[in-house]
Design a protein around this motif. Structure first.
Motif, PDB file in Angstrom:
ATOM      1  N   VAL A 242       0.849  -1.201   0.000  1.00 22.70           N
ATOM      2  CA  VAL A 242       0.000   0.000   0.000  1.00 22.70           C
ATOM      3  C   VAL A 242       0.876   1.240   0.000  1.00 22.70           C
ATOM      4  O   VAL A 242       2.055   1.195   0.398  1.00 22.70           O
ATOM      5  CB  VAL A 242      -0.960   0.024   1.214  1.00 22.70           C
ATOM      6  N   ASP A 243       0.301   2.363  -0.430  1.00 27.49           N
ATOM      7  CA  ASP A 243       1.064   3.612  -0.436  1.00 27.49           C
ATOM      8  C   ASP A 243       0.915   4.334   0.903  1.00 27.49           C
ATOM      9  O   ASP A 243       0.341   3.792   1.862  1.00 27.49           O
ATOM     10  CB  ASP A 243       0.643   4.501  -1.618  1.00 27.49           C
ATOM     11  N   SER A 244       1.412   5.558   0.967  1.00 19.91           N
ATOM     12  CA  SER A 244       1.424   6.309   2.226  1.00 19.91           C
ATOM     13  C   SER A 244       0.021   6.647   2.728  1.00 19.91           C
ATOM     14  O   SER A 244      -0.163   6.972   3.903  1.00 19.91           O
ATOM     15  CB  SER A 244       2.236   7.598   2.067  1.00 19.91           C
ATOM     16  N   GLU A 245      -0.972   6.575   1.840  1.00 20.59           N
ATOM     17  CA  GLU A 245      -2.353   6.859   2.240  1.00 20.59           C
ATOM     18  C   GLU A 245      -3.167   5.580   2.429  1.00 20.59           C
ATOM     19  O   GLU A 245      -4.400   5.623   2.457  1.00 20.59           O
ATOM     20  CB  GLU A 245      -3.023   7.756   1.194  1.00 20.59           C
ATOM     21  N   ASP A 246      -2.466   4.466   2.547  1.00 19.22           N
ATOM     22  CA  ASP A 246      -3.093   3.150   2.727  1.00 19.22           C
ATOM     23  C   ASP A 246      -3.911   2.723   1.510  1.00 19.22           C
ATOM     24  O   ASP A 246      -4.877   1.968   1.627  1.00 19.22           O
ATOM     25  CB  ASP A 246      -3.983   3.117   3.980  1.00 19.22           C
ATOM     26  N   HIS A 247      -3.533   3.193   0.338  1.00 22.79           N
ATOM     27  CA  HIS A 247      -4.216   2.810  -0.890  1.00 22.79           C
ATOM     28  C   HIS A 247      -3.527   1.593  -1.508  1.00 22.79           C
ATOM     29  O   HIS A 247      -2.291   1.522  -1.571  1.00 22.79           O
ATOM     30  CB  HIS A 247      -4.204   3.952  -1.905  1.00 22.79           C
ATOM     31  N   LEU A 248      -4.321   0.666  -1.980  1.00 25.44           N
ATOM     32  CA  LEU A 248      -3.833  -0.508  -2.704  1.00 25.44           C
ATOM     33  C   LEU A 248      -4.360  -0.430  -4.133  1.00 25.44           C
ATOM     34  O   LEU A 248      -5.572  -0.351  -4.347  1.00 25.44           O
ATOM     35  CB  LEU A 248      -4.324  -1.800  -2.037  1.00 25.44           C
ATOM     36  N   ILE A 249      -3.454  -0.435  -5.108  1.00 20.95           N
ATOM     37  CA  ILE A 249      -3.832  -0.367  -6.515  1.00 20.95           C
ATOM     38  C   ILE A 249      -3.666  -1.738  -7.151  1.00 20.95           C
ATOM     39  O   ILE A 249      -2.572  -2.316  -7.117  1.00 20.95           O
ATOM     40  CB  ILE A 249      -2.996   0.682  -7.269  1.00 20.95           C
ATOM     41  N   ILE A 250      -4.746  -2.272  -7.709  1.00 15.57           N
ATOM     42  CA  ILE A 250      -4.727  -3.580  -8.357  1.00 15.57           C
ATOM     43  C   ILE A 250      -4.963  -3.383  -9.847  1.00 15.57           C
ATOM     44  O   ILE A 250      -6.044  -2.950 -10.262  1.00 15.57           O
ATOM     45  CB  ILE A 250      -5.811  -4.508  -7.768  1.00 15.57           C
ATOM     46  N   SER A 251      -3.958  -3.665 -10.657  1.00 15.65           N
ATOM     47  CA  SER A 251      -4.101  -3.600 -12.107  1.00 15.65           C
ATOM     48  C   SER A 251      -4.515  -4.978 -12.614  1.00 15.65           C
ATOM     49  O   SER A 251      -3.848  -5.969 -12.322  1.00 15.65           O
ATOM     50  CB  SER A 251      -2.789  -3.168 -12.766  1.00 15.65           C
ATOM     51  N   HIS A 272     -16.637  -7.385  12.087  1.00 12.77           N
ATOM     52  CA  HIS A 272     -17.984  -7.212  11.537  1.00 12.77           C
ATOM     53  C   HIS A 272     -18.045  -6.042  10.550  1.00 12.77           C
ATOM     54  O   HIS A 272     -19.048  -5.327  10.479  1.00 12.77           O
ATOM     55  CB  HIS A 272     -19.013  -7.032  12.663  1.00 12.77           C
ATOM     56  N   LYS A 273     -16.984  -5.875   9.812  1.00 14.29           N
ATOM     57  CA  LYS A 273     -16.920  -4.845   8.770  1.00 14.29           C
ATOM     58  C   LYS A 273     -15.818  -5.233   7.788  1.00 14.29           C
ATOM     59  O   LYS A 273     -14.932  -6.037   8.116  1.00 14.29           O
ATOM     60  CB  LYS A 273     -16.659  -3.465   9.375  1.00 14.29           C
ATOM     61  N   PRO A 274     -15.834  -4.701   6.583  1.00 18.33           N
ATOM     62  CA  PRO A 274     -14.800  -5.054   5.606  1.00 18.33           C
ATOM     63  C   PRO A 274     -13.444  -4.475   5.988  1.00 18.33           C
ATOM     64  O   PRO A 274     -13.361  -3.423   6.637  1.00 18.33           O
ATOM     65  CB  PRO A 274     -15.317  -4.436   4.298  1.00 18.33           C
ATOM     66  N   LEU A 275     -12.388  -5.174   5.593  1.00 18.68           N
ATOM     67  CA  LEU A 275     -11.031  -4.680   5.849  1.00 18.68           C
ATOM     68  C   LEU A 275     -10.658  -3.576   4.872  1.00 18.68           C
ATOM     69  O   LEU A 275      -9.792  -2.754   5.163  1.00 18.68           O
ATOM     70  CB  LEU A 275     -10.017  -5.822   5.736  1.00 18.68           C
ATOM     71  N   TRP A 276     -11.340  -3.565   3.708  1.00 21.10           N
ATOM     72  CA  TRP A 276     -11.005  -2.609   2.647  1.00 21.10           C
ATOM     73  C   TRP A 276     -12.234  -1.811   2.225  1.00 21.10           C
ATOM     74  O   TRP A 276     -13.341  -2.323   2.245  1.00 21.10           O
ATOM     75  CB  TRP A 276     -10.436  -3.339   1.427  1.00 21.10           C
ATOM     76  N   ILE A 277     -11.985  -0.569   1.839  1.00 14.59           N
ATOM     77  CA  ILE A 277     -13.022   0.294   1.286  1.00 14.59           C
ATOM     78  C   ILE A 277     -12.677   0.575  -0.168  1.00 14.59           C
ATOM     79  O   ILE A 277     -11.553   0.970  -0.485  1.00 14.59           O
ATOM     80  CB  ILE A 277     -13.126   1.625   2.063  1.00 14.59           C
ATOM     81  N   ALA A 278     -13.638   0.357  -1.074  1.00 16.93           N
ATOM     82  CA  ALA A 278     -13.381   0.584  -2.483  1.00 16.93           C
ATOM     83  C   ALA A 278     -13.422   2.075  -2.804  1.00 16.93           C
ATOM     84  O   ALA A 278     -14.398   2.762  -2.496  1.00 16.93           O
ATOM     85  CB  ALA A 278     -14.429  -0.148  -3.326  1.00 16.93           C
ATOM     86  N   LEU A 279     -12.327   2.566  -3.398  1.00 14.26           N
ATOM     87  CA  LEU A 279     -12.298   3.943  -3.886  1.00 14.26           C
ATOM     88  C   LEU A 279     -12.575   4.002  -5.378  1.00 14.26           C
ATOM     89  O   LEU A 279     -13.140   4.968  -5.879  1.00 14.26           O
ATOM     90  CB  LEU A 279     -10.931   4.575  -3.590  1.00 14.26           C
ATOM     91  N   LYS A 280     -12.173   2.948  -6.079  1.00 16.75           N
ATOM     92  CA  LYS A 280     -12.430   2.835  -7.507  1.00 16.75           C
ATOM     93  C   LYS A 280     -12.544   1.362  -7.817  1.00 16.75           C
ATOM     94  O   LYS A 280     -11.558   0.637  -7.777  1.00 16.75           O
ATOM     95  CB  LYS A 280     -11.296   3.468  -8.317  1.00 16.75           C
ATOM     96  N   SER A 281     -13.761   0.899  -8.109  1.00 16.86           N
ATOM     97  CA  SER A 281     -13.974  -0.529  -8.360  1.00 16.86           C
ATOM     98  C   SER A 281     -15.001  -0.722  -9.447  1.00 16.86           C
ATOM     99  O   SER A 281     -15.511   0.237 -10.020  1.00 16.86           O
ATOM    100  CB  SER A 281     -14.407  -1.233  -7.070  1.00 16.86           C
TER     101      SER A 281
END
Length: 281
Positions: A242-251, A272-281
């Motif tokens: 992940v980057d400095s903003e905790d973003h994970l980019i999947i190509s 009881h919640k997702p580990l990840w939040i979608a920013l672009k999906s």
């Protein structure tokens, strides 16, 4: 080096593999893996040393060839992820056929513990259709119903513990994914006759060249869920790049979007919640 045979390239790859990950290699190991005499294994080492000066030397205390100052990899892609994927793949190769064992360690894969319902006669026909670029007639059990289809198979995909067939559906006139285990019957569709082709009535195999969803590469962006505990965030940062903003980019291919989105939206039972939040999906 150019003009090398495939067998020499594989032996050079093994040398680099052992130098990179296991700290060295011996002529005995090369001989055992490739089923060649020790003298021939020594010739392989000598040829590698000649082709890549300063890359390899004999360590008399360790009694094996080790990496020298100018060592670099030319026949393997020596990243940790590629190495671990290789270990996983080697295990499956050995389950399928007798082969020289490259490894001193192994990966245990839980994906293989739940047996998939794959029928020999169906998979054989699908493989034949893929290799010969033939139309398939299948009976397919979707979530909603059983239907007969004519499809042009293009790719095999493994995702979410299942094998899928990417194919052009002639009935729906679109590219779709079919779960291999849900194919009830499969047979090669007859090759079109000349009269059928002349009258425009031929059903011919369609390649994946026009499969926009397969050929388009997209980026899916996820962020570590800010609502999960600090320690959980730290663990995910160690697991993923992940980057400095905790973003994970999947190509990935557009065709894979559904499977990746489905994986990353799962609710973690501990929080009881997702580990990840979608920013672009």
């Amino acid at each position: 080096m150019t003009g090398l045979s495939d067998s020499i390239k594989e032996r050079f790859a093994y040398i680099e593999h052992m130098l990179r990950w296991y700290g060295g290699v011996t002529a005995r190991q090369i001989g055992e893996v490739f089923g060649i005499e020790r003298v021939n294994a020594q010739r392989v080492i000598a040829r590698y040393r000649k082709g890549f000066s300063g890359a390899i030397r004999y360590d008399s205390s360790l009694k094996k060839q080790v990496a020298d100052n100018w060592f670099d990899t030319h026949f393997i892609k020596a990243t940790p992820r590629r190495f671990l994927d290789h270990l996983r793949g080697q295990r499956y190769v050995r389950l399928y056929r007798e082969t020289g064992d490259w490894e001193e360690i192994s990966v245990h894969d839980t994906d293989s513990l739940a047996p998939l319902n794959l029928k020999d006669e169906i998979v054989s026909v699908i493989v034949q259709a893929l290799s010969e670029e033939r139309v398939l007639k299948i009976s397919y059990h979707s979530i909603n119903r059983v239907s007969d289809r004519l499809i042009s198979p293009n790719q095999i995909v493994y995702t979410n513990h299942r094998f899928h067939l990417r194919a052009f559906c002639h009935q729906k006139q679109e590219y779709q994914d079919f779960v291999l285990g849900r194919v009830l019957l499969a047979s090669l569709y007859p090759k079109p006759t000349i009269p059928e082709m002349e009258m425009g009535q031929a059903i011919e195999w369609i390649s994946g060249s026009s499969d926009k969803s397969w050929n388009q590469i997209i980026d899916l962006i996820y962020q570590i869920n800010p609502e999960i505990p600090v320690n959980a965030k730290g663990a995910l940062r160690l697991n993923y790049n992940v980057d400095s903003e905790d973003h994970l980019i999947i190509s990935c291919r557009e065709a894979f979007r559904y499977y990746i989105v489905d994986q990353f939206k799962m609710i973690d039972h501990r929080f009881h919640k997702p580990l990840w939040i979608a920013l672009k999906s």
